[in-house]
Write a protein that holds these residues in place. Structure first.
Motif: not given
Length: 511
Positions: A398-427
């Protein structure tokens, strides 16, 4: 995984969401479609199903899905969505049943092929929505992403060379002409507001000639011809073939992420100091100030109350967001102060700034993000471990509307949030999702409380060197453990715990 904004399904159920003619079938999740280097490893398996009007193409598509049993996410894309927009004269003919909707020229074949090519390459796409009542393509589109199997069906699905080039399997459905006519009359009268006389006139004028001249000849391109939509033997053969092909495309490497020395044999992280690890991994770490040390002391303490834990984790998130915001682009901007004095300053130069959190430990950081960036658009990704293999599964997007169009996503900046990076599989999976939508690596700012320096972050950095990783602390490594066995399990699922770590952050915040 809900690909068009609907709630996600549970692991062992299959649900259906429909937007006009296109259907998303949701099942137990999508396994990694990329390699340990982060690059695309296997594309989606695309099936083309052709046949006459009302021959049972959609029925065959659904039967294939049902015969496969436990399946990844499947999308059925209908050719009917790609009718060209109509001008006033064409609309007049359409309402008089005098417009030829059955000729190849009535379909936007290049757009159809483009959408299928994107889905095959595991990218997002936006499929047009067509109204049969209005005889017109609507302004809205349907966002689709994340299908491991794509089924394209339509009378001309095998007729166009560009479409055929995208298929891994081509199917033609045979059906008696009288039965096809009877089905078409029933469908068009009940669903599309037609009269029986109008349906018959259109059938004789356009449908039958198109079938003879274009549809039936395209059967020569089919790998399999299915005689009748209810042919269970043919369906079982097709389903078995598709399952075998999907099994050949599987990716399994979480153990290697947890033990990066398996992938990076020359790794000498054990001999590095923490400062050397931060530099080699190109991490952005909060300053080791007394305030930061005090916050981490409270958060690491297992006796800390829930109220205090929430308060100080929100404070830590605010510090991380402020630190991560330094990676955003700014440009010069002139303002005038209340005293009438002009001042040269800076203003944000990003087209769009949004946040995407990994449910549920990543949602812990959302409140702190909103404290710094008011009204920031937020989205979520649900990534969980496969109970049998331990590999990550993408269950919900479920992504924000600005990321659902490639031409908009290419100009967007994203804060990707996760509390920790262990194996980094989800990251790694989350970053791959953003890249599939067109977000540049350098526009992703990964915010996290803790990173295990001897864990999968080393492989993650090698795969995505331009992603900004902002963390509060760098912990030593991972310890392998097992969860208590669930019902019917011989032994519990294997997990890796960061040490010293902060425990189960999502549980400490929400429970």
């Amino acid at each position: 995984m809900a690909l068009n904004g609907e709630p996600s399904s549970s692991l062992n159920t299959t649900t259906t969401t429909t937007a006009k003619k296109n259907t998303v079938l949701i099942s137990h999740g999508r396994q990694p479609w990329y390699g340990i280097d982060g690059r695309l490893l296997s594309d989606a398996f695309v099936i083309g199903i052709g046949g006459g009007s009302s021959s049972g193409k959609t029925t065959v598509a659904r039967a294939i899905v049902e015969a496969m049993g436990s399946i990844p996410t499947v999308v059925i894309v209908s050719q009917d969505s790609f009718y060209k927009p109509h001008g006033p004269e064409e609309l007049k003919l359409a309402f008089e049943n005098k417009y030829d909707f059955d000729h190849p020229n009535s379909i936007d074949m290049p757009l159809f092929a483009e959408c299928l090519t994107d889905l095959k390459a595991c990218k997002q796409t936006n499929v047009p929505v067509y109204s049969f009542v209005q005889h017109q393509r609507l302004e809205e589109t349907q966002y689709i992403y994340g299908a491991a199997i794509v089924i394209a069906e339509g009378i001309m699905a095998l007729q166009d060379p560009a479409l055929r080039a995208t298929y891994d399997l081509k199917i033609f459905v045979q059906c008696d002409s009288d039965l096809m006519l009877a089905r078409r009359i029933r469908r068009d009268v009940a669903e599309r507001g037609r009269t029986v006389e109008g349906v018959l006139d259109q059938y004789l004028r356009f449908v039958k000639p198109a079938y003879d001249n274009f549809v039936l000849p395209s059967s020569k391109y089919a790998d399999i011809i299915v005689p009748g939509a209810e042919n269970s033997v043919a369906i079982d053969i097709i389903a078995t073939h598709v399952k075998r092909k999907l099994a050949e495309r599987g990716a399994h490497f979480r153990d290697r992420l947890a033990k990066p020395e398996m992938f990076l044999p020359k790794l000498e992280c054990a001999e590095e100091t923490v400062e050397e690890s931060v530099k080699s991994l190109n991490l952005i770490v909060l300053p080791d100030a007394p305030q930061t040390q005090g916050i981490f002391t409270i958060l690491r303490d297992k006796s800390t109350s829930k109220e205090d834990w929430i308060f100080y984790s929100d404070r830590l998130t605010t510090l991380l967001v402020e630190r991560g915001s330094a990676q955003l682009p700014f440009k010069p901007h002139s303002v005038t102060t209340p005293t009438g004095t002009p001042v040269e300053g800076k203003v944000l130069a990003a087209h769009c700034v949004c946040g995407v959190s990994l449910v549920r430990s990543g949602t812990v950081l959302e409140r702190g993000l909103r404290r710094v960036w008011q009204d920031v658009p937020l989205g979520t990704l649900l990534i969980q471990s496969d109970p049998s293999s331990g590999e990550p599964l993408l269950l919900h997007t479920m992504l924000p509307a600005c990321l659902r169009s490639r031409c908009e996503a290419e100009k967007s900046w994203v804060f990707l949030l996760d509390s920790q990076i262990g194996t980094a599989a989800a990251a790694m999976m989350a970053i791959r999702v953003l890249l599939d939508h067109g977000v540049p690596q350098s526009h992703i700012i990964f915010l996290t409380f803790v990173v295990a320096r001897k864990g999968g972050v080393r492989v993650l950095r090698k795969a995505f060197p331009h992603v900004h990783i902002v963390c509060g602390a760098v912990d030593e490594g991972l310890r392998e453990a097992r969860l208590p066995p669930a019902d019917g399990e011989h032994k519990g699922r294997k997990i890796w715990m960061i040490e010293p770590g902060m425990g189960s952050i999502g549980d400490r915040y929400y429970l």
